[in-house]
Design a protein around this motif. Sequence first.
Motif, short mmCIF file in Angstrom:
data_model
loop_
_atom_site.label_atom_id
_atom_site.label_comp_id
_atom_site.label_asym_id
_atom_site.label_seq_id
_atom_site.Cartn_x
_atom_site.Cartn_y
_atom_site.Cartn_z
N THR A 1 53.22 65.05 -17.18
CA THR A 1 53.81 64.32 -18.17
C THR A 1 54.87 63.21 -17.77
O THR A 1 55.66 63.77 -17.19
N THR A 2 54.68 62.16 -18.13
CA THR A 2 55.50 60.91 -17.62
C THR A 2 56.38 60.64 -18.79
O THR A 2 55.79 60.21 -19.79
N TRP A 3 57.61 60.61 -18.80
CA TRP A 3 58.54 60.18 -19.76
C TRP A 3 59.36 58.81 -19.58
O TRP A 3 59.80 58.83 -18.62
N ALA A 4 59.57 58.26 -20.71
CA ALA A 4 60.55 56.95 -20.76
C ALA A 4 61.13 56.98 -21.94
O ALA A 4 60.50 56.76 -23.15
N ASN A 5 62.44 56.81 -21.88
CA ASN A 5 63.25 56.71 -23.17
C ASN A 5 62.90 57.58 -24.40
O ASN A 5 62.71 57.14 -25.50
N GLY A 6 62.95 59.01 -24.01
CA GLY A 6 62.65 60.08 -24.80
C GLY A 6 60.98 60.10 -25.35
O GLY A 6 60.88 60.64 -26.37
N ARG A 7 60.25 59.22 -24.86
CA ARG A 7 58.81 59.14 -25.28
C ARG A 7 57.88 59.64 -23.88
O ARG A 7 58.10 59.17 -22.79
N ILE A 8 56.76 60.21 -24.39
CA ILE A 8 55.80 60.63 -23.49
C ILE A 8 54.88 59.03 -23.16
O ILE A 8 54.48 58.52 -24.28
N ILE A 9 54.72 58.64 -22.04
CA ILE A 9 54.28 57.39 -21.66
C ILE A 9 52.84 57.44 -21.08
O ILE A 9 52.08 56.81 -21.12
#
Length: 166
Positions: free
Chosen positions: A50-58
């Motif tokens: 799982t890749t996260w960015a700014n608190g979201r799964i992208i």
Amino acid sequence: MIPFEFFHYRLPNPLVLIVLFIFQFPLISFGQEDRKNPEIMVSPEPLFDTTWANGRIIAITALKKIEKTAPYWGNGEDDFLYFVGSNLAYPEDAKLNGIEGGVTVVLTVHEDGSTSIFDVFDIGFGTKEEAIRLIELSGCWNPAINKETGLPIQSTILVPIPFKLN
């Protein structure tokens, strides 16, 4: 159904996060013996990254890799390059502007050998259209073979097509 935009503007529902966390692990118990070889213990491995960015799964990426042979055209790469050299019609715009370089076609070869173009990274001046024409002209490819089962499988490859002025 939750619209895709929901995840772009808000943090996912905690239930979604719990479900994603649970599916990080295979559906076997810890220390379960392998049925084919009782001496081997199966260790839990994650199924997804799982890749996260700014608190979201992208992005969610599958981790299981399939051992396979690469799809190919004719008798291999040399045969395909000969085909390209014999059938390439250099685009006039590219010729007039002295454009040289490589075009990369992201090509999906299906189980039956048919192809579909996913994307083309071109250098402009009509090279994209010529690369697409060549792939369509190439016809049927030899599909990838799953090494475990021996059956043909769908596979995506990068096909380079060189454009060089003489």
